[in-house]
Design an enzyme around this catalytic site. Structure first.
Site: not given
Length: 715
Positions: A413, A442, A460, A462, A464, A543, A590
């Site tokens: 992000c 991570r 992932q 991912d 946005h 969320k 997200h």
């Protein structure tokens, strides 16, 4: 009724400390072959002290309840029936008893005005009341939460440990309790004693009793446990602190709980592992014991049989058997994908990328979901701006380059914020959708690593979405439709929860209220059933939690859909409104469908039990010649299928055909193509399907057309 129960329970475990220590059978559990030091002095000092303080506060609160006016109240049930009761006297258990004896004996928890409420807790005014048994999510989770206290009681009494936290697991598969034991490491050999202690607690039907305490009272009560004191000190000043007691266990807990321990009729310890206090590798090392419980032995037996069945399809075993991936000790938490595993990995990403293309146009307007590439590392100044340094740095890999600190990217992000920010944006461009398969890292603790489901290196799907406030509802609805489409193809069912503002949040209430309302509108427009999950949103925005259920009815959190007000503000993202002089903040969404590709890979491998559907299979077909005379034709068929874009092999060994077919079935080839002299002469193949003994004869053209259809329809 409540006052009578409360008065009786006060004296139940009120024996003097010496008598409690000498007569309690908790101290006479069977001797273990594994010796362990038991902190008797801790137990003899702490347990009586906590019980005494609990009873003093409980007695005071009981007297206060007696003095309050017990005015008539109306209690409305889900079917519209209205029951009469008394304020500060009537309990949900009283109402359950009025309805039926069976309900009173099976109801585990209630909901009062949509707030979970102990069955023995008095009602405080007119209210809506709903009762839940074990067959509901709320009833099941409450039984498991209470079972964690039963587990904690057995652990504390047997080992004299310092209890930390004991919740119901997030995946809805039981519970665990973390505790500090010093140098003791628990294993399966300790489980029989723990289970004896749990059975004893259940047999005694210990009531779960609740009191409210001040912060000073809580600290005094748990002064001998630094872990509990730390939790208490971190609570907001205006937070109501509650303490529960069952038998000799007095525990800091927000509850609620089942009426008493007798509802835990079947209890089993599942496994033990190490854990760090508050997930930090720099803190104390704890022991975590996982358990499961049910209202009867039959359900427990069924669950244990399910676990044995699930072991056969553990993705780590299937991955090794099918030569898909492996992990090497030189890079723990970072998996190596072999050629066959890479085929599946790439196919999952291709599936998502195809959907990006198909879903990039809306109502004739060019509105592409842009696929982007971002760096793997950034200067830590970026992570300062995003808030990761303050809130996430311990989970990052950091290092110095030319006297400056850098960090590997744990999420995409902030990089996408830089992309939005790198030039002036106009409202005409919105929504802007940035999708990324960037490699993320991570710094997970070694004890937390678990196959492909908990790793240090992953990718992932991912994305946005930067949009105006007016566009947010439609964008959320479009993401939900995307998730629904993908999960139907995978064969998943799923549940939707709207998680709202938590106690600790950033931003103003008006923005939160609008965002939550936008999500409600999108969920209603989507048309699927959803439930409210109050107070469980992220600190930066509400969320939608999507929980999938696989073929074995296990639940997983994969997809993500979150609204974020904070990153646009922290990065000072702006776009020009229709009035060019006016600048506005975009809304940031997200979004992930697969989530971690590694995690989804593992879930799908177990979901399909190793039998990949054709479109996703790394072994789609194999050609098996009957004899040497048909080998040349077999290789010709293989070439045709390969050139058509499918994964195909040929078994040209000298094994007999029955052996070749059997080996191909065990290797999970979707199509087994047997060819002999007859097939070579006619240009055909004898087709066998993986899980069927039947076979048919097809031309190569018809076979490829069937492959094409299966691929297009994701079969």
């Amino acid at each position: 009724m409540f006052l009578r129960l409360l008065a009786r329970s006060i004296s139940r475990y009120a024996s003097p400390p010496s008598r409690l220590a000498s007569t309690s059978s908790f101290c006479t559990l069977p001797t273990m072959s594994t010796n362990h030091p038991k902190n008797e002095s801790y137990l003899s000092a702490v347990i009586p002290k906590r019980i005494k303080l609990f009873e003093q506060i409980q007695s005071h609160q009981l007297e206060k309840l007696k003095s309050l006016p017990h005015d008539p109240i109306k209690i409305t049930l889900p079917d519209g029936t209205v029951k009469e009761g008394r304020k500060w006297e009537t309990t949900p258990m009283d109402i359950a008893g009025e309805i039926s004896k069976g309900l009173a004996n099976s109801a585990l928890i209630s909901s009062v005005n949509d707030e979970l409420w102990d069955m023995s807790r008095v009602l405080e005014g007119d209210c809506k009341l709903e009762l839940f048994k074990f067959d509901s999510d709320k009833g099941r989770d409450t039984l498991w939460h209470s079972s964690a206290h039963v587990l904690g009681q057995a652990l504390e009494q047997e080992y004299g440990c310092q209890l930390c936290i004991g919740p119901c697991t997030t995946r809805g598969e039981g519970f665990y309790y973390d505790a500090f034991y010093g140098d003791l490491g628990l294993n399966d050999n300790h489980f029989p004693n723990i289970e004896v202690g749990a059975a004893k607690a259940a047999k005694e039907a210990q009531p779960f009793e609740r009191i409210e305490v001040t912060k000073d009272q809580a600290i005094e009560m748990f002064s001998d446990n630094n872990f509990k004191v730390e939790i208490i000190n971190d609570l907001p000043a205006d937070k109501t602190i509650t303490v529960y007691r069952c038998g000799p266990l007095v525990d800091l807990c927000r509850g609620p709980h089942i009426p008493n321990t007798s509802f835990v009729k079947a209890f089993k310890c599942l496994r033990a592992s190490s854990a760090y206090w508050r997930g930090s590798k720099d803190r104390e090392s704890l022991q975590r014991v996982y358990g499961i419980s049910y209202p009867d032995q039959k359900q427990l037996k069924k669950y244990l049989q399910f676990l044995e069945e699930a072991k056969k399809y553990d993705h780590r075993l299937l991955g090794q058997k099918q030569e898909l991936f492996f992990c090497h000790p030189l890079s723990p938490g970072s998996w190596l994908f072999l050629p066959l595993g890479t085929r599946v990995y790439n196919k999952l990403m291709e599936f998502i990328m195809e959907q990006y293309w198909k879903r990039g146009y809306t109502e004739g307007k060019l509105n592409l979901r842009w696929q982007v590439i971002t760096p793997n590392m950034y200067n830590m100044n970026l992570w300062e701006t995003s808030g990761h340094v303050a809130n996430y740095k311990e989970n990052m890999f950091t290092f110095d380059i030319e006297k400056q600190e850098f960090g590997l990217e744990p999420m995409n992000c902030p990089g996408h914020c830089l992309m939005f920010q790198h030039r002036v944006r106009s409202y005409r461009e919105l929504p802007i959708r940035l999708a990324d398969f960037g490699v993320l890292h991570r710094n997970e603790a070694s004890g937390a690593l678990s196959g492909l489901t908990r790793v240090r290196r992953f990718q992932q799907d991912d994305a946005h979405i930067f949009c105006t406030e007016d566009q947010a509802t439609d964008e959320v609805k479009a993401v939900l439709e995307f998730i629904d489409y993908a999960y139907k193809i995978f064969g998943f069912t799923y549940e939707l929860k709207l998680s709202t503002r938590p106690e600790k949040y950033l931003g103003d209430l008006a923005a939160w209220d609008k965002a939550e309302n936008d999500l409600k509108i999108a969920l209603d427009a989507f048309g699927k059933t959803w439930v409210l999950n109050e107070g469980d949103g992220a600190f930066y925005g509400p969320k939608i939690d999507i929980t999938v259920s696989d073929a074995m009815n296990r639940k997983f959190q994969c997809a993500t859909l979150q609204l974020d007000f904070q990153l646009p503000d922290r990065f000072k993202l702006e776009y020009s409104a229709d009035d060019e002089a006016k600048r506005q903040r975009p809304v940031m969404i997200h979004r992930a469908v697969l989530g971690s590709v590694e995690r989804m890979f593992a879930i799908l491998l177990e979901h399909y039990k190793g039998k990949w559907p054709f479109w996703l299979s790394p072994r789609q077909a194999i050609v098996c010649p009957i004899s040497k005379k048909s080998e040349e034709y077999a290789l010709q068929v293989k070439k045709q299928i390969h050139e058509a874009g499918y994964y195909v092999d040929a078994d040209i060994t000298d094994r007999k055909i029955d052996k070749k077919v059997r080996e191909a079935q065990l290797a999970q080839y979707n199509y087994i193509l047997v060819v002999g002299e007859t097939e070579a002469a006619t240009g055909q193949v004898s087709v066998r399907i993986r899980d069927s003994a039947a076979h048919s004869v097809k031309s190569i053209e018809n076979l490829l057309e069937e492959f094409k259809t299966k691929t297009a329809e994701y079969q």
